[in-house]
Design an enzyme around this catalytic site. Structure first.
Site, PDB file in Angstrom:
ATOM      1  N   LYS A 170       5.959  -4.056  -4.518  1.00 12.22           N
ATOM      2  CA  LYS A 170       7.407  -3.823  -4.540  1.00 12.22           C
ATOM      3  C   LYS A 170       8.032  -4.034  -3.168  1.00 12.22           C
ATOM      4  O   LYS A 170       9.111  -4.577  -3.052  1.00 12.22           O
ATOM      5  CB  LYS A 170       7.684  -2.399  -5.039  1.00 12.22           C
ATOM      6  CG  LYS A 170       9.165  -2.062  -5.160  1.00 12.22           C
ATOM      7  CD  LYS A 170       9.839  -2.899  -6.236  1.00 12.22           C
ATOM      8  CE  LYS A 170      11.334  -2.711  -6.289  1.00 12.22           C
ATOM      9  NZ  LYS A 170      11.988  -3.838  -6.993  1.00 12.22           N
ATOM     10  N   GLU A 222      16.850 -17.690  -9.294  1.00 10.81           N
ATOM     11  CA  GLU A 222      16.494 -16.295  -9.554  1.00 10.81           C
ATOM     12  C   GLU A 222      15.867 -16.146 -10.947  1.00 10.81           C
ATOM     13  O   GLU A 222      14.880 -15.424 -11.120  1.00 10.81           O
ATOM     14  CB  GLU A 222      17.746 -15.413  -9.392  1.00 10.81           C
ATOM     15  CG  GLU A 222      17.575 -13.952  -9.751  1.00 10.81           C
ATOM     16  CD  GLU A 222      16.491 -13.225  -8.951  1.00 10.81           C
ATOM     17  OE1 GLU A 222      15.966 -13.776  -7.991  1.00 10.81           O
ATOM     18  OE2 GLU A 222      16.155 -12.099  -9.356  1.00 10.81           O
ATOM     19  N   GLU A 228       7.167 -14.531 -11.979  1.00  8.67           N
ATOM     20  CA  GLU A 228       6.495 -13.369 -11.396  1.00  8.67           C
ATOM     21  C   GLU A 228       6.021 -12.366 -12.437  1.00  8.67           C
ATOM     22  O   GLU A 228       5.013 -11.702 -12.225  1.00  8.67           O
ATOM     23  CB  GLU A 228       7.347 -12.688 -10.329  1.00  8.67           C
ATOM     24  CG  GLU A 228       8.550 -11.941 -10.833  1.00  8.67           C
ATOM     25  CD  GLU A 228       9.346 -11.259  -9.720  1.00  8.67           C
ATOM     26  OE1 GLU A 228       8.752 -10.763  -8.762  1.00  8.67           O
ATOM     27  OE2 GLU A 228      10.584 -11.223  -9.839  1.00  8.67           O
ATOM     28  N   CYS A 234       0.829  -1.201   0.000  1.00 11.00           N
ATOM     29  CA  CYS A 234       0.000   0.000   0.000  1.00 11.00           C
ATOM     30  C   CYS A 234       0.872   1.263   0.000  1.00 11.00           C
ATOM     31  O   CYS A 234       1.993   1.238   0.481  1.00 11.00           O
ATOM     32  CB  CYS A 234      -0.859   0.035   1.244  1.00 11.00           C
ATOM     33  SG  CYS A 234      -1.743  -1.476   1.566  1.00 11.00           S
ATOM     34  N   TRP A 241      -3.411  -2.449  -1.258  1.00  9.73           N
ATOM     35  CA  TRP A 241      -3.144  -3.813  -1.704  1.00  9.73           C
ATOM     36  C   TRP A 241      -3.860  -4.702  -0.695  1.00  9.73           C
ATOM     37  O   TRP A 241      -3.478  -4.769   0.474  1.00  9.73           O
ATOM     38  CB  TRP A 241      -1.639  -4.068  -1.700  1.00  9.73           C
ATOM     39  CG  TRP A 241      -1.217  -5.383  -2.280  1.00  9.73           C
ATOM     40  CD1 TRP A 241      -1.051  -5.686  -3.598  1.00  9.73           C
ATOM     41  CD2 TRP A 241      -0.867  -6.564  -1.559  1.00  9.73           C
ATOM     42  NE1 TRP A 241      -0.633  -6.983  -3.735  1.00  9.73           N
ATOM     43  CE2 TRP A 241      -0.514  -7.545  -2.505  1.00  9.73           C
ATOM     44  CE3 TRP A 241      -0.831  -6.906  -0.205  1.00  9.73           C
ATOM     45  CZ2 TRP A 241      -0.121  -8.824  -2.147  1.00  9.73           C
ATOM     46  CZ3 TRP A 241      -0.438  -8.180   0.162  1.00  9.73           C
ATOM     47  CH2 TRP A 241      -0.084  -9.126  -0.814  1.00  9.73           C
ATOM     48  N   LYS A 252      12.073 -14.747 -11.749  1.00  5.79           N
ATOM     49  CA  LYS A 252      11.781 -13.650 -12.695  1.00  5.79           C
ATOM     50  C   LYS A 252      10.725 -14.102 -13.690  1.00  5.79           C
ATOM     51  O   LYS A 252       9.778 -13.385 -13.979  1.00  5.79           O
ATOM     52  CB  LYS A 252      13.034 -13.220 -13.483  1.00  5.79           C
ATOM     53  CG  LYS A 252      14.083 -12.457 -12.737  1.00  5.79           C
ATOM     54  CD  LYS A 252      13.703 -11.056 -12.341  1.00  5.79           C
ATOM     55  CE  LYS A 252      13.099 -10.980 -10.971  1.00  5.79           C
ATOM     56  NZ  LYS A 252      13.939 -10.948  -9.822  1.00  5.79           N
ATOM     57  N   HIS A 311      15.741 -37.667  -9.599  1.00  5.95           N
ATOM     58  CA  HIS A 311      15.127 -38.170  -8.363  1.00  5.95           C
ATOM     59  C   HIS A 311      13.641 -37.818  -8.304  1.00  5.95           C
ATOM     60  O   HIS A 311      13.076 -37.699  -7.218  1.00  5.95           O
ATOM     61  CB  HIS A 311      15.865 -37.610  -7.140  1.00  5.95           C
ATOM     62  CG  HIS A 311      17.292 -38.075  -7.080  1.00  5.95           C
ATOM     63  ND1 HIS A 311      17.639 -39.367  -6.768  1.00  5.95           N
ATOM     64  CD2 HIS A 311      18.457 -37.421  -7.323  1.00  5.95           C
ATOM     65  CE1 HIS A 311      18.959 -39.493  -6.814  1.00  5.95           C
ATOM     66  NE2 HIS A 311      19.479 -38.332  -7.156  1.00  5.95           N
ATOM     67  N   ARG A 336       4.483   0.080  -6.382  1.00 10.67           N
ATOM     68  CA  ARG A 336       4.497  -0.750  -5.169  1.00 10.67           C
ATOM     69  C   ARG A 336       3.428  -1.837  -5.223  1.00 10.67           C
ATOM     70  O   ARG A 336       3.470  -2.766  -4.430  1.00 10.67           O
ATOM     71  CB  ARG A 336       4.264   0.127  -3.938  1.00 10.67           C
ATOM     72  CG  ARG A 336       5.394   1.090  -3.664  1.00 10.67           C
ATOM     73  CD  ARG A 336       5.039   2.024  -2.541  1.00 10.67           C
ATOM     74  NE  ARG A 336       4.896   1.309  -1.294  1.00 10.67           N
ATOM     75  CZ  ARG A 336       5.791   1.321  -0.322  1.00 10.67           C
ATOM     76  NH1 ARG A 336       6.878   2.015  -0.447  1.00 10.67           N
ATOM     77  NH2 ARG A 336       5.591   0.647   0.784  1.00 10.67           N
ATOM     78  N   ASN A 369      -1.302   1.987   6.255  1.00 12.11           N
ATOM     79  CA  ASN A 369      -0.507   0.881   5.702  1.00 12.11           C
ATOM     80  C   ASN A 369      -0.168  -0.062   6.846  1.00 12.11           C
ATOM     81  O   ASN A 369       0.140   0.403   7.943  1.00 12.11           O
ATOM     82  CB  ASN A 369       0.821   1.386   5.125  1.00 12.11           C
ATOM     83  CG  ASN A 369       0.660   1.985   3.763  1.00 12.11           C
ATOM     84  OD1 ASN A 369      -0.440   2.049   3.233  1.00 12.11           O
ATOM     85  ND2 ASN A 369       1.761   2.449   3.196  1.00 12.11           N
ATOM     86  N   GLY A 370      -0.145  -1.359   6.581  1.00 10.45           N
ATOM     87  CA  GLY A 370       0.214  -2.322   7.627  1.00 10.45           C
ATOM     88  C   GLY A 370      -0.974  -3.201   7.967  1.00 10.45           C
ATOM     89  O   GLY A 370      -1.946  -3.275   7.213  1.00 10.45           O
TER      90      GLY A 370
HETATM   91  C1  F6R Z   1      11.378 -10.396  -6.894  1.00 13.98           C
HETATM   92  C2  F6R Z   1      11.412  -9.431  -5.801  1.00 13.98           C
HETATM   93  C3  F6R Z   1      11.115  -9.916  -4.433  1.00 13.98           C
HETATM   94  C4  F6R Z   1      12.003  -9.166  -3.411  1.00 13.98           C
HETATM   95  C5  F6R Z   1      11.589  -9.540  -1.987  1.00 13.98           C
HETATM   96  C6  F6R Z   1      12.476  -8.874  -0.958  1.00 13.98           C
HETATM   97  O1  F6R Z   1      11.726  -9.816  -8.094  1.00 13.98           O
HETATM   98  O2  F6R Z   1      11.634  -8.277  -6.007  1.00 13.98           O
HETATM   99  O3  F6R Z   1      11.285 -11.287  -4.319  1.00 13.98           O
HETATM  100  O4  F6R Z   1      13.332  -9.492  -3.647  1.00 13.98           O
HETATM  101  O5  F6R Z   1      10.257  -9.145  -1.775  1.00 13.98           O
HETATM  102  O6  F6R Z   1      12.421  -7.486  -1.055  1.00 13.98           O
HETATM  103  P1  F6R Z   1      13.515  -6.576  -0.397  1.00 13.98           P
HETATM  104  O7  F6R Z   1      14.800  -6.844  -1.093  1.00 13.98           O
HETATM  105  O8  F6R Z   1      13.032  -5.178  -0.616  1.00 13.98           O
HETATM  106  O9  F6R Z   1      13.577  -6.955   1.049  1.00 13.98           O
END
Ligand code: F6R
Length: 606
Positions: A601, A479, A486, A2, A74, A483, A502, A27, A100-101
């Protein structure tokens, strides 16, 4: 997650709120709303869906005033509907709140308030807040907010306006970020700096427990004990333009291409061309205090931590465990004052990572954080901080944050090695030179963009994509797979290549897309054997491999040569074409690349 924006001054708050919320769109959100105080009356407008829906509604109702608060929600408690959107008000509509929260004890409070005759119209946890403020109000809004927050369990950044007390906004913070932007004859509030960066570069960063009363000419902050809580002004040195797309179609593509420059910024001031590292910048003192380490993080940052473990163990010989912050915090980790905890977080606001930090401190463990956001909660609460200086990362999918986290971890490993002396100096100097050459390697691999796009055209209609790798290549594969899923919503899994037989090999069928990463010559033959096993079952195979992989060209259906690199540092260049692959697949599928569905984000709730 949010977003919050607030304004008080002589301008039209509506424009500032809507523009600010737009800068926070990255975000992640599913509804939005604003409320302004005008001529002693509160006006409120909220809508589900994109901000453009809210803009249309605001234009139709002509809401304007000089004081206002806005929010992008959100959904956590209750569906993303118009009624559940913020702001929320008391019954009289003269106290309005954005939040927020998560209020964890909202059900108890809700029952209590219902018994007092209060009615609820939304399913949210937030709605208890305006009712509680109403309940406690006795002629002083700050006092009512202070009494209200003393009843709340959970996390919150709150902004409150009331027509009972015109000319002020009251805010409070616990566990969710909130900043105050300072102007002349006007002040701003936001959950994140980019929201108001076009109006000011000077900020107060609130701490947990702070309550502030903000007028157009004053900011009065008190701490959790009610004592004055003066703050230093935090001046940001990046501009609003740094947080725009420029000529790129998406933030993600811009951020992928920014990686050589971002890595250079991570290196500057830490290591010079004579291979000397700055002991303070590199937090050498941290490593003098510890004999083992935990690296704790979430998502992409956790994947960076897996590479960090290998670098620190190889170069410094210090044993490292890597844990997900959401697991670490409830595991009862075996740590002490001699266990260093390295936290990695782009935003520095991730709820689980912050909780892990606080837990580590209860054991007396020194904490070093690797973060991108200066002044973030993680940075402020850590004993040592390594800023990656990647610049604002706006796309939800992390790219330049990941590669700069890797670089920060390599430098950290070198600093630790200089203390433990487990690696001969000539070898350490070799690694330092390799680290300095990473920006060129990333530039080189960005040239694969057109060919990667062709591969994306081949695979974007697939339902499943599998990634394989061994050792560090497995970390990169994790990783790459994150990507892909997501931002393109293609189901994707990752396996350590030795594990495929396995069980997972049962998934391989005619044409199943299987992507391997092979950067370490010593084990490349092993991964190639595993690839032959999936080829025998009909897989369509793609290899991203270092140039010394002799059999790669004839093994894979599609093969990409990565720059020559020592295996320890190979993940930095190896991930870049895989970021591009996810990007192009997402574009071809018509997905919202920068704001993928259901994601945020910065994950400031558990
Ligand atoms: C994936 C992504 C998330 C963040 C995770 C941690 O592309 O961005 O998996 O890496 O939410 O976020 P931070 O680094 O801000 O603690």
């Amino acid at each position: 997650m949010c977003g919050i924006v607030g304004y008080i001054g002589d301008k039209n708050a509506t424009d500032i709120l809507l523009n600010g919320l737009e800068s926070l769109e990255y975000r992640g959100y599913d509804s939005a709303g604003i409320s302004v105080l005008s001529g002693g009356h509160i006006l409120l407008c909220k809508e589900r869906g994109r901000l453009s829906n809210l803009r249309e509604k605001v234009a139709a109702t002509d809401i304007s005033g000089n004081i206002g608060i806005g929010h992008t929600r959100w959904a956590t408690h209750g569906a993303p509907t118009q009624i559940n959107a913020h702001p929320h008000a008391n019954k009289a509509g003269d106290i309005v709140v954005v939040h927020n929260g998560i209020i964890e004890n909202y059900e108890v409070l809700r029952e209590e308030l219902k018994n007092e005759g209060y009615e609820f119209i939304s399913e949210t946890d937030t709605e208890v807040v305006p009712h509680l403020i109403d309940y406690y109000y006795n002629g002083d809004l700050r006092e009512a907010v202070t009494k209200t927050i003393s009843r709340l369990i959970g996390s919150y950044a709150l902004c409150v306006i009331s027509s009972r007390e015109d000319g002020k906004i009251v805010v409070a913070r616990e566990g969710s970020p909130l900043i105050i932007g300072l102007g002349k004859g006007e002040n701003f509030i936001a959950s994140d700096i980019p929201a108001v960066l076009s109006y000011t570069k000077d900020f107060y960063l609130l701490n947990d427990g702070d309550v502030a009363v903000i007028t157009e000419n004053s900011v009065d902050i008190t701490d959790k004990n009610g004592a004055p809580s003066p703050k230093d002004i935090y001046h940001v040195d990046y501009s609003a333009e740094d947080a725009t797309k420029g000529d790129y179609e998406h933030f993600m593509l811009k951020e992928i291409f920014e990686q050589p420059a971002a890595i250079k910024r991570t290196l500057i001031g830490r290591i010079d061309e004579n291979l000397q590292i700055d002991p303070v910048e590199m937090n050498k003192e941290f490593f003098e205090k510890v004999d083992r380490l935990y690296i704790v993080a979430c998502g992409t940052a956790y994947h960076a931590g897996l590479v960090g473990k290998r670098a620190i163990e190889t170069l410094a010989g210090i044993p490292v465990e890597v844990d997900l912050a959401s697991e670490f915090r409830y595991r009862g980790p075996l740590i002490s004052e001699k266990t260093g905890v390295i936290l990695i977080s782009q935003s520095g606001e991730t709820a689980d990572t912050l909780a892990a930090l606080r837990l580590a401190h209860t054991y007396g463990s020194p904490v070093l954080s690797i973060t991108n956001v200066v002044g973030s909660s993680v940075a402020r609460e850590s004993d040592y901080v390594f800023y990656t200086y990647a610049g604002p990362e706006i796309a939800v999918a992390s790219t330049k944050a990941y590669t700069t986290q890797l670089v920060a971890l390599y430098l950290t490993a070198v600093a630790a090695a200089e203390i433990t002396k487990k690696t001969p100096q000539n070898l350490l100097d070799f690694f330092k030179k390799e680290i300095l050459s990473l920006p060129e390697k990333v530039t080189e691999v960005l040239n694969l963009n057109d060919d990667v796009k062709k591969l994306a055209e081949r695979i974007y209609k697939e339902l499943d994509v599998y990634f394989l790798g061994r050792g560090l290549d497995y970390s990169v594969a994790l990783e790459a797979s994150l990507k892909m899923k997501e931002i393109s919503y293609i189901h994707s899994d990752t396996y350590a290549s030795g594990e495929i037989k396995h069980g997972p090999i049962a998934l391989i069928d005619d044409g199943t897309v299987t992507i391997a990463i092979i950067t370490d010559k010593q084990i490349s033959g092993k991964t190639l054997s595993n690839m032959k096993e999936v080829i025998a079952r009909g897989a369509f195979t793609v290899g991203f491999a270092s140039p010394d992989c002799e059999d790669c060209e004839k093994t894979f259906d599609v093969y990409f040569k990565l720059p020559k690199s020592s295996p320890l540092l190979a993940p930095v260049a190896a991930i870049v074409p895989l970021q591009l692959l996810a990007y192009h697949v997402s574009c071809l599928k018509g997905c919202d690349v920068d704001k993928p569905r259901n994601l945020a984000k910065s994950v400031t709730v558990e």
